[in-house]
Design an enzyme around this catalytic site. Structure first.
Site, short mmCIF file in Angstrom:
data_model
loop_
_atom_site.label_atom_id
_atom_site.label_comp_id
_atom_site.label_asym_id
_atom_site.label_seq_id
_atom_site.Cartn_x
_atom_site.Cartn_y
_atom_site.Cartn_z
CG ASN A 10 -1.71 1.23 1.41
OD1 ASN A 10 -1.75 2.08 0.51
ND2 ASN A 10 -2.36 1.37 2.55
CG HIS A 100 -5.78 1.84 5.28
ND1 HIS A 100 -5.30 2.82 6.11
CD2 HIS A 100 -4.78 0.95 5.12
CE1 HIS A 100 -4.04 2.53 6.43
NE2 HIS A 100 -3.70 1.40 5.84
CD GLU A 102 -2.82 5.51 6.74
OE1 GLU A 102 -2.81 5.57 5.50
OE2 GLU A 102 -1.91 4.97 7.41
CD GLU A 172 -3.27 -2.43 7.35
OE1 GLU A 172 -2.17 -2.67 6.87
OE2 GLU A 172 -3.92 -1.40 7.10
N GLY A 178 2.83 2.41 10.73
CA GLY A 178 3.78 3.51 10.56
C GLY A 178 4.52 3.89 11.82
CB SER A 218 5.65 -1.63 11.82
OG SER A 218 5.22 -0.31 12.09
P1 13P Z 1 3.22 0.53 7.62
O1 13P Z 1 3.73 -0.75 7.01
O2 13P Z 1 3.92 1.74 7.11
O3 13P Z 1 3.15 0.42 9.11
O4 13P Z 1 1.70 0.70 7.10
C1 13P Z 1 0.83 -0.36 7.24
C2 13P Z 1 -0.41 -0.08 6.49
O5 13P Z 1 -1.18 0.78 6.86
C3 13P Z 1 -0.66 -0.84 5.24
O6 13P Z 1 -1.93 -0.62 4.77
#
Ligand code: 13P
Length: 256
Positions: A10, A100, A102, A172, A178, A218
């Site tokens: 992603n 997601h 976000e 997730e 992140g 991560s």
């Molecule tokens: P990271 O791998 O940067 O932690 O992000 C995970 C994510 O949100 C994938 O959709």
């Protein structure tokens, strides 16, 4: 029946279409034909790069598959700034991430919106990757199962068993996205096992055995093998590390 691994990158809001072309070309060089037999390899560039990435995949005969990060549920109309499922399908997109964290937290998407998006994806012949996950406060309050269970039910209710078995779920945990703070292999496997049981209770054992459930948060070349060693974890949804073709290729080739 063994579930095929799926590893999706992603890219989030990163890479111009020119950078995206280079990224997917590099990734293509780093993967061997045999890798694709073991793993479905998916990249989800931003909307503005989908067409360019699709062209590279086609001209270089790559077996990398194209995914999108989001979609709007209506097929067309006065929805300024939105992108529809038919538009994505026409570009060769096979996978679409819905829900997601976000999208949920920054853009206020709720379970009902996620459910509508998921149905639009299915109606256009693509496969949804349904993302669920709890925040740190929710984990500390020991309501992880209620939260991710509720998100899953909200997205999937009303679907038949065959449809649920064919889709992809991504667990997730928001606190692991992140942050460099990966869930332990055990925490990830526990939550994913719970989601699989929930699919079994709602849609039957065959659907639970078939549905692929990924971990995201991560993921790096250093922690992927441990996660993949867990029976219930079928792959990963990778953010930051997917922007580096070397790192993403070593995540895809986690057994090397
Ligand atoms: P990271 O791998 O940067 O932690 O992000 C995970 C994510 O949100 C994938 O959709």
């Amino acid at each position: 029946m063994a579930r095929k691994d799926l590893i999706a990158g992603n890219w989030k809001m990163n890479a111009t279409h020119l950078e995206a072309i280079q990224m997917v070309q590099k990734l293509g060089y780093r993967l061997d034909p045999g890798d694709y037999d073991r793993v479905d390899v998916v990249v989800c560039p931003p909307f503005t790069a989908l067409r360019s990435v699709q062209t590279v995949i086609e001209t270089d005969y790559l077996r990398i598959q194209l995914g999108a990060q989001n979609v709007f549920w209506e097929p067309q109309g006065a929805f300024t700034g939105e992108i529809s499922a038919p538009m994505l399908a026409k570009l060769g997109v096979k996978w679409v991430v819905v829900g997601h964290s976000e999208r949920r937290h920054i853009f206020g998407e709720d379970d009902a919106m996620v459910a509508r998006k998921l149905r639009a994806v299915l109606a256009n012949g693509m496969t949804p990757i349904v993302a669920v996950g709890e925040t740190l406060e929710q984990r500390e309050a020991e309501i992880t199962e209620e939260v991710i269970g509720g998100q899953l039910q909200g997205a999937l209710q009303g679907l038949d068993a065959g449809t649920v078995g064919a889709l992809v779920i991504a667990y997730e945990p928001v606190w692991a996205i992140g942050t460099g703070r990966t869930a332990s292999n055990e925490q990830a496997a526990e939550a994913i096992g719970f989601l699989r049981r929930l699919v079994g209770e709602g849609w039957g054992e065959a659907a639970a055995e078939m549905v692929r459930i990924l971990y995201g948060g991560s993921v790096t070349p250093g922690n992927i093998a441990g996660l993949m060693a867990k029976r219930d974890i079928d792959g990963a949804l990778v953010g930051g590390a997917s922007l580096d073709p070397d790192k993403f290729a070593s995540i895809v080739r986690y057994w090397v």
